[in-house]
Scaffold this active site. Structure first.
Site, PDB file in Angstrom:
ATOM      1  N   CYS A  39      -3.723   3.457   2.478  1.00 51.94           N
ATOM      2  CA  CYS A  39      -2.311   3.811   2.617  1.00 51.94           C
ATOM      3  C   CYS A  39      -1.554   2.995   1.579  1.00 51.94           C
ATOM      4  O   CYS A  39      -1.480   1.766   1.689  1.00 51.94           O
ATOM      5  CB  CYS A  39      -1.819   3.502   4.026  1.00 51.94           C
ATOM      6  SG  CYS A  39      -0.112   4.018   4.264  1.00 51.94           S
ATOM      7  N   HIS A  91       1.795   3.364   0.502  1.00 52.41           N
ATOM      8  CA  HIS A  91       3.123   2.862   0.916  1.00 52.41           C
ATOM      9  C   HIS A  91       2.916   1.704   1.874  1.00 52.41           C
ATOM     10  O   HIS A  91       3.660   0.713   1.847  1.00 52.41           O
ATOM     11  CB  HIS A  91       3.985   3.975   1.551  1.00 52.41           C
ATOM     12  CG  HIS A  91       3.976   3.942   3.047  1.00 52.41           C
ATOM     13  ND1 HIS A  91       3.128   4.697   3.822  1.00 52.41           N
ATOM     14  CD2 HIS A  91       4.683   3.174   3.927  1.00 52.41           C
ATOM     15  CE1 HIS A  91       3.309   4.411   5.099  1.00 52.41           C
ATOM     16  NE2 HIS A  91       4.262   3.497   5.192  1.00 52.41           N
ATOM     17  N   HIS A 101      -4.200  15.638   5.425  1.00 51.81           N
ATOM     18  CA  HIS A 101      -2.867  15.566   4.810  1.00 51.81           C
ATOM     19  C   HIS A 101      -2.647  16.832   3.971  1.00 51.81           C
ATOM     20  O   HIS A 101      -3.555  17.260   3.248  1.00 51.81           O
ATOM     21  CB  HIS A 101      -2.742  14.364   3.865  1.00 51.81           C
ATOM     22  CG  HIS A 101      -2.779  13.027   4.555  1.00 51.81           C
ATOM     23  ND1 HIS A 101      -3.925  12.472   5.063  1.00 51.81           N
ATOM     24  CD2 HIS A 101      -1.786  12.137   4.792  1.00 51.81           C
ATOM     25  CE1 HIS A 101      -3.644  11.284   5.593  1.00 51.81           C
ATOM     26  NE2 HIS A 101      -2.348  11.056   5.448  1.00 51.81           N
ATOM     27  N   CYS A 141       4.440   9.328  -0.766  1.00 52.25           N
ATOM     28  CA  CYS A 141       3.047   9.161  -0.325  1.00 52.25           C
ATOM     29  C   CYS A 141       2.167   8.700  -1.494  1.00 52.25           C
ATOM     30  O   CYS A 141       1.861   9.481  -2.415  1.00 52.25           O
ATOM     31  CB  CYS A 141       2.479  10.456   0.281  1.00 52.25           C
ATOM     32  SG  CYS A 141       0.871  10.182   1.038  1.00 52.25           S
ATOM     33  N   GLY A 142       1.747   7.449  -1.411  1.00 48.63           N
ATOM     34  CA  GLY A 142       0.991   6.866  -2.534  1.00 48.63           C
ATOM     35  C   GLY A 142      -0.402   7.434  -2.692  1.00 48.63           C
ATOM     36  O   GLY A 142      -0.851   7.701  -3.823  1.00 48.63           O
ATOM     37  N   THR A 143      -1.124   7.643  -1.569  1.00 49.20           N
ATOM     38  CA  THR A 143      -2.456   8.241  -1.718  1.00 49.20           C
ATOM     39  C   THR A 143      -2.306   9.713  -2.135  1.00 49.20           C
ATOM     40  O   THR A 143      -3.124  10.233  -2.889  1.00 49.20           O
ATOM     41  CB  THR A 143      -3.285   8.104  -0.420  1.00 49.20           C
ATOM     42  OG1 THR A 143      -2.486   8.517   0.702  1.00 49.20           O
ATOM     43  CG2 THR A 143      -3.729   6.665  -0.195  1.00 49.20           C
ATOM     44  N   ASP A 200       5.865  12.373   5.552  1.00 44.34           N
ATOM     45  CA  ASP A 200       6.019  11.083   4.882  1.00 44.34           C
ATOM     46  C   ASP A 200       7.422  11.007   4.293  1.00 44.34           C
ATOM     47  O   ASP A 200       7.841  11.904   3.562  1.00 44.34           O
ATOM     48  CB  ASP A 200       4.954  10.961   3.781  1.00 44.34           C
ATOM     49  CG  ASP A 200       4.753   9.531   3.320  1.00 44.34           C
ATOM     50  OD1 ASP A 200       5.739   8.768   3.316  1.00 44.34           O
ATOM     51  OD2 ASP A 200       3.631   9.193   2.941  1.00 44.34           O
TER      52      ASP A 200
HETATM   53  O1  PYC Z   1       1.526   6.142   0.989  1.00 48.99           O
HETATM   54  O2  PYC Z   1      -0.625   6.512   1.001  1.00 48.99           O
HETATM   55  C1  PYC Z   1       0.474   6.567   1.530  1.00 48.99           C
HETATM   56  C2  PYC Z   1       0.580   7.147   2.898  1.00 48.99           C
HETATM   57  C3  PYC Z   1      -0.402   7.721   3.621  1.00 48.99           C
HETATM   58  C4  PYC Z   1       0.157   8.117   4.829  1.00 48.99           C
HETATM   59  C5  PYC Z   1       1.483   7.786   4.810  1.00 48.99           C
HETATM   60  N1  PYC Z   1       1.728   7.185   3.614  1.00 48.99           N
END
Ligand code: PYC
Length: 356
Positions: free
Chosen positions: A112, A114, A233, A264-266, A260
């Site tokens: 994750c 974020h 996702h 969403c970083g991933t 989100d």
């Molecule tokens: O930012 O990777 C992310 C993330 C995954 C689920 C919510 N945020």
């Protein structure tokens, strides 16, 4: 690094109508932050002591034996579906300052970004780290967080890749949707917006229904990630609200059915892998990904070293964003409170209780 044991248990003796009632209380210390709007709740003390060696093993142990921590911190009445939790752990790795196990109101995450940015900002807030590079161990692998003096945090993520492009899925009531399947630390189905609703907050309800219908159709039609992993996702793309400040805007459905609040970083990592595979992103380019709130993550890529467990052409994304600490609190688990482990959505989580 050692996080001092703050595992305090208070026993209060109440005497009422000559009946002695023992009320046990356990306290969990939390730091709350948000990264580009998306909340992260970091457990810094009072959680279970995990014996697993790696962050992956710790996550499985948490899931198996201590799911109460997740439900008490993220389910109502203390939390809500958009919130992501992280248990701050020690790491056995010499190249990591800490480990993090991430979870949400329905289960556990692999990585994750974020949440990693939030966890790292929490470590800065606590005075544990300062500007510089810091390794963080996550169940998806080791990531490196670079804290800069301006307050931004860049996370060099795990190798990311696309495993399939142009996959058609038939979605009841919405028609055929075509998208890519990619890994960016979690599994994503990435589609252009064909919902008929612009990516604006006022349409979040309809966009959520559209994304849930896509995710359900993927599962029903057996469309999965590597090793039959569920694609949990869904990431929907459209033109940015302001092309001068972003290259794209997204709406990301998370496993809890919340969207989100950040880009969403991933998910941005998965997007970068697709863009790179299509020749639409170069090694020296910065991709500006806006999310539903028009907050932005900045992504860049480098080629991943070849390894047996990643497909050729995989990239290493770096995602830059900013988090703000917005709360420090102590959760109280009172044995007399019927909702001390959260209002139950899942019976399984109620069957595993701490010692209070
Ligand atoms: O930012 O990777 C992310 C993330 C995954 C689920 C919510 N945020």
């Amino acid at each position: 690094m050692v996080f001092c044991g703050f595992d305090w248990l208070i026993t209060l003796a109440l005497f009422a109508a000559n009946i002695r009632i023992m009320v046990h209380q356990r306290s969990i210390r939390i730091v709350d932050s948000h990264t580009a709007g998306e909340p992260t709740r970091v457990v810094i003390d009072g959680g279970p002591k995990l014996t697993g060696r790696t962050a992956f093993e710790k996550r499985e142990e948490l899931r198996r034996d201590h799911d109460w921590l997740r439900t008490c911190g993220l389910s109502e009445p203390r939390g809500y579906e958009a919130m992501v939790g992280a248990l701050l752990c020690e790491s056995d790795r010499d190249d990591c300052v800490a480990g993090g196990v991430f979870f949400n109101s329905v289960g556990y995450l692999n990585g994750c970004i974020h949440g990693t940015i939030g966890l790292v900002q929490t470590l800065v807030h606590l005075g544990i780290i300062s500007a510089g590079d810091h390794g963080i161990e996550t169940p998806a692998g080791r990531v490196t967080a670079q804290v800069d003096d301006s307050g931004s945090i860049s996370v060099r993520n795990v190798p990311s890749y696309r495993i399939a492009a142009g996959v058609s899925v038939s979605v009841p009531d919405w028609g055929t949707v075509v998208g890519d399947i990619a890994w960016g630390g979690n599994w994503f189905f990435l589609v252009n917006n064909t919902s008929g609703f612009p990516l604006h907050l006022e349409h979040a309800g309809r966009l959520t229904q559209y994304a849930i219908a896509i995710r359900q159709s993927l599962a029903d039609q057996g469309i999965v990630g590597t090793d039959s992993a569920e694609i949990d996702h869904v990431e929907i793309f459209d033109s940015p609200s302001d092309p001068a400040s972003a290259d794209s805007k997204n709406f990301v459905l998370c496993p809890s059915n919340a969207y989100d609040r950040s880009p969403c970083g991933t998910g941005t990592s998965a997007k970068l892998a697709c863009l790179f595979s299509d020749g639409r992103l170069h090694l020296d380019q910065t991709w500006r990904q806006a999310g539903i709130l028009d907050t932005r993550f900045y992504g860049s890529v480098e080629m991943a070293n070849q390894a047996n467990d990643i497909p050729p052409g995989s990239i290493i994304p770096t995602i830059k964003g900013q988090a703000f600490v917005n709360g420090e609190l102590t959760l109280i688990i009172n044995s007399a409170d019927p909702f001390r482990f959260g209002i139950p959505y899942h019976q399984a989580s109620l069957n595993q209780k701490p010692s209070t």
